[in-house]
Design a protein around this motif. Sequence first.
Motif, PDB file in Angstrom:
ATOM      1  N   LEU A   1      55.419  86.089   8.697  1.00  0.00           N
ATOM      2  CA  LEU A   1      57.189  86.082   9.746  1.00  0.00           C
ATOM      3  C   LEU A   1      56.766  84.136   9.376  1.00  0.00           C
ATOM      4  CD1 LEU A   1      59.245  86.587  11.675  1.00  0.00           C
ATOM      5  CD2 LEU A   1      56.863  86.691  13.431  1.00  0.00           C
ATOM      6  N   ALA A   2      57.566  83.588   9.405  1.00  0.00           N
ATOM      7  CA  ALA A   2      57.471  82.339   9.200  1.00  0.00           C
ATOM      8  C   ALA A   2      57.972  81.440  10.313  1.00  0.00           C
ATOM      9  CB  ALA A   2      58.230  81.569   7.988  1.00  0.00           C
ATOM     10  N   ASP A   3      58.713  82.305  11.314  1.00  0.00           N
ATOM     11  CA  ASP A   3      59.756  81.430  12.708  1.00  0.00           C
ATOM     12  C   ASP A   3      59.800  82.506  13.406  1.00  0.00           C
ATOM     13  OD1 ASP A   3      61.014  79.424  13.840  1.00  0.00           O
ATOM     14  OD2 ASP A   3      62.143  79.515  13.385  1.00  0.00           O
ATOM     15  N   TYR A   4      59.902  82.473  15.076  1.00  0.00           N
ATOM     16  CA  TYR A   4      59.812  83.149  15.901  1.00  0.00           C
ATOM     17  C   TYR A   4      59.876  82.282  16.704  1.00  0.00           C
ATOM     18  CZ  TYR A   4      55.335  81.225  17.072  1.00  0.00           C
ATOM     19  OH  TYR A   4      54.275  80.822  18.101  1.00  0.00           O
ATOM     20  N   THR A   5      60.996  83.077  18.152  1.00  0.00           N
ATOM     21  CA  THR A   5      61.697  82.216  19.271  1.00  0.00           C
ATOM     22  C   THR A   5      61.347  83.133  20.325  1.00  0.00           C
ATOM     23  OG1 THR A   5      63.743  83.267  19.045  1.00  0.00           O
ATOM     24  CG2 THR A   5      63.644  81.005  17.609  1.00  0.00           C
ATOM     25  N   ARG A   6      61.354  81.862  21.820  1.00  0.00           N
ATOM     26  CA  ARG A   6      61.697  82.361  22.739  1.00  0.00           C
ATOM     27  C   ARG A   6      62.842  83.247  23.099  1.00  0.00           C
ATOM     28  NH1 ARG A   6      57.759  81.130  27.164  1.00  0.00           N
ATOM     29  NH2 ARG A   6      56.188  81.009  25.153  1.00  0.00           N
ATOM     30  N   ALA A   7      62.498  84.992  23.678  1.00  0.00           N
ATOM     31  CA  ALA A   7      63.963  85.313  23.983  1.00  0.00           C
ATOM     32  C   ALA A   7      63.775  85.112  25.575  1.00  0.00           C
ATOM     33  CB  ALA A   7      63.764  86.633  23.575  1.00  0.00           C
ATOM     34  N   SER A   8      62.815  85.044  25.822  1.00  0.00           N
ATOM     35  CA  SER A   8      62.715  84.852  27.901  1.00  0.00           C
ATOM     36  C   SER A   8      61.476  84.665  28.830  1.00  0.00           C
ATOM     37  CB  SER A   8      62.657  86.674  28.353  1.00  0.00           C
ATOM     38  OG  SER A   8      61.843  87.058  28.173  1.00  0.00           O
ATOM     39  N   THR A   9      61.583  84.267  29.227  1.00  0.00           N
ATOM     40  CA  THR A   9      60.802  83.669  30.786  1.00  0.00           C
ATOM     41  C   THR A   9      61.032  83.632  31.602  1.00  0.00           C
ATOM     42  OG1 THR A   9      60.152  81.533  28.394  1.00  0.00           O
ATOM     43  CG2 THR A   9      58.780  81.336  30.358  1.00  0.00           C
ATOM     44  N   GLU A  10      59.985  84.293  32.453  1.00  0.00           N
ATOM     45  CA  GLU A  10      59.010  84.585  33.895  1.00  0.00           C
ATOM     46  C   GLU A  10      58.472  83.660  34.350  1.00  0.00           C
ATOM     47  OE1 GLU A  10      60.034  87.968  35.755  1.00  0.00           O
ATOM     48  OE2 GLU A  10      57.683  87.589  36.612  1.00  0.00           O
ATOM     49  N   ILE A  11      58.758  82.641  35.269  1.00  0.00           N
ATOM     50  CA  ILE A  11      57.839  81.583  36.276  1.00  0.00           C
ATOM     51  C   ILE A  11      58.071  81.829  37.068  1.00  0.00           C
ATOM     52  CG2 ILE A  11      57.081  79.793  36.502  1.00  0.00           C
ATOM     53  CD1 ILE A  11      59.021  78.395  33.761  1.00  0.00           C
ATOM     54  N   THR A  12      56.376  81.707  37.696  1.00  0.00           N
ATOM     55  CA  THR A  12      56.120  82.694  39.527  1.00  0.00           C
ATOM     56  C   THR A  12      55.439  82.016  39.773  1.00  0.00           C
ATOM     57  OG1 THR A  12      56.744  84.959  38.990  1.00  0.00           O
ATOM     58  CG2 THR A  12      55.583  84.279  41.019  1.00  0.00           C
ATOM     59  N   ALA A  13      55.224  81.362  40.912  1.00  0.00           N
ATOM     60  CA  ALA A  13      54.287  80.289  41.741  1.00  0.00           C
ATOM     61  C   ALA A  13      53.272  81.636  42.571  1.00  0.00           C
ATOM     62  CB  ALA A  13      54.684  79.479  42.354  1.00  0.00           C
ATOM     63  N   LYS A  14      52.024  81.454  41.848  1.00  0.00           N
ATOM     64  CA  LYS A  14      51.052  82.714  42.868  1.00  0.00           C
ATOM     65  C   LYS A  14      49.579  82.158  42.943  1.00  0.00           C
ATOM     66  CE  LYS A  14      52.144  86.679  40.535  1.00  0.00           C
ATOM     67  NZ  LYS A  14      52.492  87.601  42.188  1.00  0.00           N
ATOM     68  N   PRO A  15      48.770  82.388  44.451  1.00  0.00           N
ATOM     69  CA  PRO A  15      47.441  81.627  44.273  1.00  0.00           C
ATOM     70  C   PRO A  15      46.313  82.069  43.675  1.00  0.00           C
ATOM     71  CG  PRO A  15      47.799  83.428  46.271  1.00  0.00           C
ATOM     72  CD  PRO A  15      48.727  83.058  45.215  1.00  0.00           C
ATOM     73  N   ALA A  16      45.528  81.542  43.153  1.00  0.00           N
ATOM     74  CA  ALA A  16      44.794  81.961  42.125  1.00  0.00           C
ATOM     75  C   ALA A  16      43.721  83.373  42.472  1.00  0.00           C
ATOM     76  CB  ALA A  16      43.773  80.857  41.333  1.00  0.00           C
ATOM     77  N   THR A  17      43.566  83.842  41.839  1.00  0.00           N
ATOM     78  CA  THR A  17      42.483  84.970  42.127  1.00  0.00           C
ATOM     79  C   THR A  17      41.485  84.406  41.746  1.00  0.00           C
ATOM     80  OG1 THR A  17      42.190  85.792  40.396  1.00  0.00           O
ATOM     81  CG2 THR A  17      43.680  86.966  41.664  1.00  0.00           C
ATOM     82  N   PRO A  18      39.919  84.972  43.011  1.00  0.00           N
ATOM     83  CA  PRO A  18      38.294  84.716  42.651  1.00  0.00           C
ATOM     84  C   PRO A  18      38.044  84.430  41.617  1.00  0.00           C
ATOM     85  CG  PRO A  18      38.758  85.459  44.379  1.00  0.00           C
ATOM     86  CD  PRO A  18      39.711  86.412  43.442  1.00  0.00           C
ATOM     87  N   THR A  19      38.552  85.718  40.349  1.00  0.00           N
ATOM     88  CA  THR A  19      38.315  85.314  38.836  1.00  0.00           C
ATOM     89  C   THR A  19      38.995  84.575  38.063  1.00  0.00           C
ATOM     90  OG1 THR A  19      37.241  88.188  39.046  1.00  0.00           O
ATOM     91  CG2 THR A  19      37.877  87.162  36.895  1.00  0.00           C
ATOM     92  N   LEU A  20      40.320  84.721  38.352  1.00  0.00           N
ATOM     93  CA  LEU A  20      40.699  83.459  37.950  1.00  0.00           C
ATOM     94  C   LEU A  20      40.903  81.940  37.924  1.00  0.00           C
ATOM     95  CD1 LEU A  20      43.152  82.701  35.645  1.00  0.00           C
ATOM     96  CD2 LEU A  20      45.064  83.198  37.212  1.00  0.00           C
ATOM     97  N   ALA A  21      40.601  81.596  38.776  1.00  0.00           N
ATOM     98  CA  ALA A  21      39.778  80.446  39.635  1.00  0.00           C
ATOM     99  C   ALA A  21      38.694  80.642  38.688  1.00  0.00           C
ATOM    100  CB  ALA A  21      39.902  80.335  40.981  1.00  0.00           C
ATOM    101  N   ALA A  22      38.118  81.108  38.502  1.00  0.00           N
ATOM    102  CA  ALA A  22      36.538  80.793  37.664  1.00  0.00           C
ATOM    103  C   ALA A  22      36.465  80.199  36.388  1.00  0.00           C
ATOM    104  CB  ALA A  22      35.435  82.286  38.305  1.00  0.00           C
ATOM    105  N   GLN A  23      37.920  81.127  35.960  1.00  0.00           N
ATOM    106  CA  GLN A  23      37.727  80.775  34.212  1.00  0.00           C
ATOM    107  C   GLN A  23      38.610  79.849  33.584  1.00  0.00           C
ATOM    108  OE1 GLN A  23      40.048  85.309  34.208  1.00  0.00           O
ATOM    109  NE2 GLN A  23      38.631  85.528  32.087  1.00  0.00           N
TER     110      GLN A  23
END
Length: 238
Positions: A171-193
């Motif tokens: 597969l030489a090429d691929y494109t983005r078909a859709s993107t959803e963007i959401t703002a959220k607060p970081a969970t403790p686990t995500l914040a640590a990472q």
Amino acid sequence: MGRSPLWTSIRDHIAEEIARGHYAPGDRLPTEAQLSDRFGVNRHTVRRALADLAEAGTVHARRGAGVYVRHRPTAYPLGRRVRFHQNLLAAGRVPDKRILLLETRGANAEEAQALRLEAGAQVHVYEGLSLADGTPIALFRSVFPGARFLRMLEALADSQSVTAGFAAHGLADYTRASTEITAKPATPTLAAQLQLPAGAAILRTVAVNVDAEGQPVEFGRTWFAGDRVALTLGAEGL
């Protein structure tokens, strides 16, 4: 002309040290008490200098943790072709990735729907950290159809590159078909990472990439550190 307030001199001194790299993005500044001793002033004067630096976006305070140098946001275009390595290089940053998980398992309902697979079909999962100049900017999870990309995990373990993994399967090429963007607060686990305080702002994207025939090849979620990236919509659209 009257003399400038003392706090402005302290502000400018700290700002110059940050500009010269004495304190790098993400570093914690000395405490108010330490700065007071250093400059021979009271804490109120230091606090006023730090407040002005914060207002200018140079530093930010974390409740109970101190005052930190802000990260310079990395420009990250979201267009039909989103390539991590190229995006970071174009922004003048050094890109790197850290693998956290490579596994094959059955698709959950959301993954199966996004990839147009039968419920429980085998998928390959790639989780990791994206870094810019050694600082984490995003946590990601990519899911691929297992039957189509049989050797994807081996390719990712070797190169850490989704583009290279696809290329290894023809597969030489691929494109983005859709993107959803959401703002959220970081969970403790995500914040640590991501090395963020718990509750810090993050931007979550949910996206589907497709091949030239419109067949889904990747379903991904990415959690960006909100103060470290500037997501922009490419002129080519999404």
